[in-house]
Design an enzyme around this catalytic site. Structure first.
Site, PDB file in Angstrom:
ATOM      1  N   GLU A 234       0.863  -1.199   0.000  1.00 53.73           N
ATOM      2  CA  GLU A 234       0.000   0.000   0.000  1.00 53.73           C
ATOM      3  C   GLU A 234       0.890   1.237   0.000  1.00 53.73           C
ATOM      4  OE1 GLU A 234      -1.136  -1.090   4.416  1.00 53.73           O
ATOM      5  OE2 GLU A 234      -1.926   0.905   3.980  1.00 53.73           O
TER       6      GLU A 234
ATOM      7  N   ASP B 171       0.613  -2.761   5.878  1.00 54.22           N
ATOM      8  CA  ASP B 171       1.166  -2.398   7.178  1.00 54.22           C
ATOM      9  C   ASP B 171       0.541  -3.269   8.263  1.00 54.22           C
ATOM     10  OD1 ASP B 171       1.481   1.200   6.544  1.00 54.22           O
ATOM     11  OD2 ASP B 171       2.524  -0.577   5.777  1.00 54.22           O
TER      12      ASP B 171
ATOM     13  N   ASP C 123      -0.938  -2.572  10.739  1.00 54.96           N
ATOM     14  CA  ASP C 123      -1.879  -1.810  11.585  1.00 54.96           C
ATOM     15  C   ASP C 123      -3.305  -2.018  11.061  1.00 54.96           C
ATOM     16  OD1 ASP C 123      -0.908   1.284   9.882  1.00 54.96           O
ATOM     17  OD2 ASP C 123      -2.160  -0.406   9.247  1.00 54.96           O
TER      18      ASP C 123
ATOM     19  N   ASP D 181      -5.365  -0.080   9.405  1.00 53.39           N
ATOM     20  CA  ASP D 181      -5.574   0.292   7.993  1.00 53.39           C
ATOM     21  C   ASP D 181      -5.046  -0.802   7.074  1.00 53.39           C
ATOM     22  OD1 ASP D 181      -5.214   3.924   8.212  1.00 53.39           O
ATOM     23  OD2 ASP D 181      -6.937   2.562   8.265  1.00 53.39           O
TER      24      ASP D 181
END
Ligand code: 28F
Length: 689
Positions: A476, A549, A551, A553
């Protein structure tokens, strides 16, 4: 310290292991051998008694790290509790001591399994004064018998090994044993006895073991619930796998709100795997109209096996469902290898007999199995499983046993109906020709296409000509893309950076999909077409790795991408091409040692194991773009050091998967809200509250 130590015991490119992971297992427990001579008065039909139990330590490790014993604390792990209990009853049935098993799911969420076997021994344990064999089995890890063949006919669950894990992870568990015309009961909570062993009273026509348990909300979350449909399928599967047992299903109607399964059912399938397969391929066109099946039963069960095979003529891929001692072996193994070899050699010999041996020259086991729907069940004493995932059979003898038995049956089957045999031979040769043609096309198309094909500008392609060994990392954003391009192996690893959120295809029209630049670029880079146009042979990479990632998101983008593949390229998943990279969330440093943790739990584990409890410096990665290329390579991209999660949809979980994707990603927020509500406790575990 090897790389894999940095990430503990994550099974490389597989989902979490279901067996205790050797590396992270609890400290080597003291083994306590029973006394050599049998203490007087120990009952038991097979002369088995408590003194044969090799006892190991308590259950604390199981509650501290449940993932090591049942592969996690998600829905699959929750249902593993049921598998452990029913496998013990199945052991009794396969060994010839039980003829029925009852499964009941109560409105309270309590699940009970009852068999009419010999009943877990209750005689006093010679090494633990004041405790019965039953209590020792229920409260000690790996409390199982010696691997002494007279005790272990062909046991799947090692009689009592798994049951203590279930006890540790249940907040309420009750065992009833009917043995020698006496009914005993004992209750437990979270692995600890909450009552003494009670003698309830005399019973005339009852024998066996009943375990009634409720999964601990502290482990699985307050919203964790057994899925009646999943339990129903698991119980039914056991009855198909062993025709000598009747399994009775009962579920409180309140739990079924309009579900398609019955509140009561009786499973008894003397037809065994043939019935099981017929149910699975119901109504589909077959290359040869009848199923090739067979069964070899040996006294005591060891070396018994059963198979059922059909070749689909629908253009669909085949599948292999295999089992060992009624335990699913999702990753196949030596028994499946024996089956494949038997079919190939049988066909080859048949071709020779009819003077067509040349046609089989290029045929491989892949061609024979390409559209083959196969079920295989073996019973072997003390099976060995490969690696930690425990769902790949490694017992070499199984290959020989299966190959000989299936080969014999196949020769007869082919000779018995020459017309069918010729159809199967023609079909298989066509598969081989098609495979070779595609491989040729692919080599050509790959070379020409790379030149001609308008590959997306953002794709940093790999120099490798063929798809074999090539990987595409989908990342991303450009900063992650930059790090990935520097970290990659340019020969075999391509990188495609996507900008921002991906379209949610679960509720997008075809036009919206076609208009979405991101997904069009992705489809172009993959080269294999979308939807019904998908052609696996045109896929330009062997592995498609989603590297977002670590996380929230990143997780969201990953789920949008998996939704895209599930909806637009399901075969890409079925063929095992789709993976999730596991980038680290933390970097731990202390005393010259560096370790990377994937999440908070793993950080704690590494502090305990790698840093021996000393507090390391902890750095948190905000995203892949934050990482030095060398770190990204060492932790996430280098095949020699990384861990990948393979995206797998079990053959019999397709409907369930479609339902879950629809509920989570579809356009009915109320369905999503309900799904999240049911699993709220999982979120509670994840959010620092
Ligand atoms: C609902 C779950 O767990 N059934 C079981 C037996 C029977 C025997 C047994 C089990 C000591 C440690 C070996 C009895 N008599 N259903 C069940 N039925 N365990 S679990 O023995 C346990 C031994 O491991 C049994 C003679 N031999 C074996």
């Amino acid at each position: 310290m090897t790389d894999s130590d940095l990430f503990g015991d994550f099974g490389n490119e597989r989902l979490r292991p279901l067996a205790p992971a050797a590396k992270a297992a609890p400290p080597a427990p003291k083994a306590v051998q029973g006394p050599a001579a049998r203490p007087p008065g120990t009952p038991g039909e097979s002369g088995y008694s408590a003194s044969d139990i090799e006892v190991l330590e308590g259950l604390e490790p199981v509650r501290r790290r449940p993932g090591m014993y049942i592969g996690g604390t998600d829905e699959k792990a929750l249902h593993h509790l049921f598998a452990e209990v029913i496998d013990n009853s199945m052991d009794e049935a396969v060994a010839g001591h039980a003829t029925f098993i009852e499964v009941e799911l109560e409105a309270s969420g309590h699940l009970s399994v009852t068999d009419n076997g010999r009943g877990i021994p209750v005689d006093p344990h010679p090494k633990f004064p004041g405790r019965s064999a039953l209590e020792v089995i229920m409260t000690t890890l790996h409390a199982g018998g010696k691997f002494d063949s007279k005790v272990y006919e062909t046991s799947g669950g090692l009689h009592g090994v798994g049951i203590s894990v279930v006890n540790a992870l249940s907040d309420d568990l009750e065992v009833e044993v009917a043995r020698a015309q006496t009914l005993y009961r004992q209750t437990f909570s979270r692995g600890l006895a909450t009552s003494k062993l009670e003698t309830v009273g005399r019973v005339q026509n009852r024998r066996g073991t009943k375990v009634r348990f409720h999964p601990d909300a502290h482990i699985f979350g307050a919203g964790a619930r057994f899925d009646p449909a999943r339990l129903f399928r698991m119980a039914r599967s056991k009855a198909y796998l062993f025709g000598g047992v009747e399994i009775r299903w009962k579920c409180d109607p309140a739990l079924l709100e309009g579900r398609e399964i019955a509140t009561e059912a009786v499973f008894r399938f003397p037809g065994g795997l043939k019935d099981y397969l017929a149910r699975d391929i119901d109504g589909k066109d077959l290359v040869v109209e009848n199923i090739f099946s067979g069964k070899i039963t040996k006294p005591g069960g060891h070396g018994s096996l059963e198979w059922a095979i059909a070749w689909l003529a629908t253009g669909e891929d085949g599948f292999s469902s295999s089992y060992c001692n009624t335990i699913p072996t999702g990753d196949g193994g030596t028994h499946e290898q024996g089956l494949r070899v038997a079919l190939l050699r049988g066909l080859r010999d048949h071709a020779e007999r009819i003077g067509q041996s040349k046609r089989m020259a290029n045929v491989t086991t892949d061609d024979v199995m390409a559209t083959c729907a196969a079920m295989l069940s073996v019973f072997i004493r003390e099976p060995e499983f490969q690696g930690q995932t425990k769902d790949k059979l490694a017992t070499l003898e199984a290959a020989r046993i299966v190959e000989n038995a299936v080969r014999d049956g196949f020769d007869h089957w082919l000779a018995g109906s020459p017309a069918q045999a010729t159809r199967l031979l023609d079909w298989t040769v066509d598969r081989a020709d098609e495979r070779l043609r595609r491989r040729l096309e692919k080599e050509v198309s790959r070379k020409t296409a790379t030149r001609k094909l308008r590959l997306p500008g953002k794709l940093a392609d790999c120099s490798n000509a063929g798809a074999a060994g090539s990987e595409l990392f989908i990342v991303e954003g450009d900063s992650a893309g930059g790090s990935a391009k520097q970290a990659r192996n340019r020969a075999t690893q391509a990188v495609l950076p996507l900008r921002g959120k991906i379209l949610n295809v679960a509720n997008a029209t075809r036009d919206k999909l076609n208009a979405n630049q991101q997904l069009q670029d992705l489809a172009l880079a993959l080269g294999c077409g979308l939807g019904s146009q998908y052609r696996d042979d045109d896929l330009r990479y062997d592995k498609v790795i989603i590297m977002t990632d670590a996380d929230v998101d990143g997780a969201h983008i990953a789920s949008l991408l998996v939704t895209f593949f599930w909806r637009q390229m399901p075969k890409l998943i079925d063929k095992g091409h789709l993976y999730l990279a596991i980038p680290p969330l933390y970097r731990l440093n202390h005393g010259g040692k560096t370790a990377y943790a994937r999440d908070d739990a793993h950080k704690e584990e590494l502090i305990a194991t790698v840093f021996k409890g000393k507090k390391p410096d902890v750095g948190r990665f905000k995203g892949l773009g934050e990482m030095m290329p060398a770190q990204l390579k060492e932790t996430t991209m280098d095949p020699k050091a990384r861990n990948l999660l393979k995206v797998v949809v079990e053959h019999d979980a397709r409907d369930e998967t479609a339902d879950t994707v629809e509920r989570l990603m579809g356009n009915k927020p109320e369905a999503r809200f309900l799904f999240i509500q049911e699993r709220a406790a999982f979120a509670a575990d994840l959010v620092d509250i």
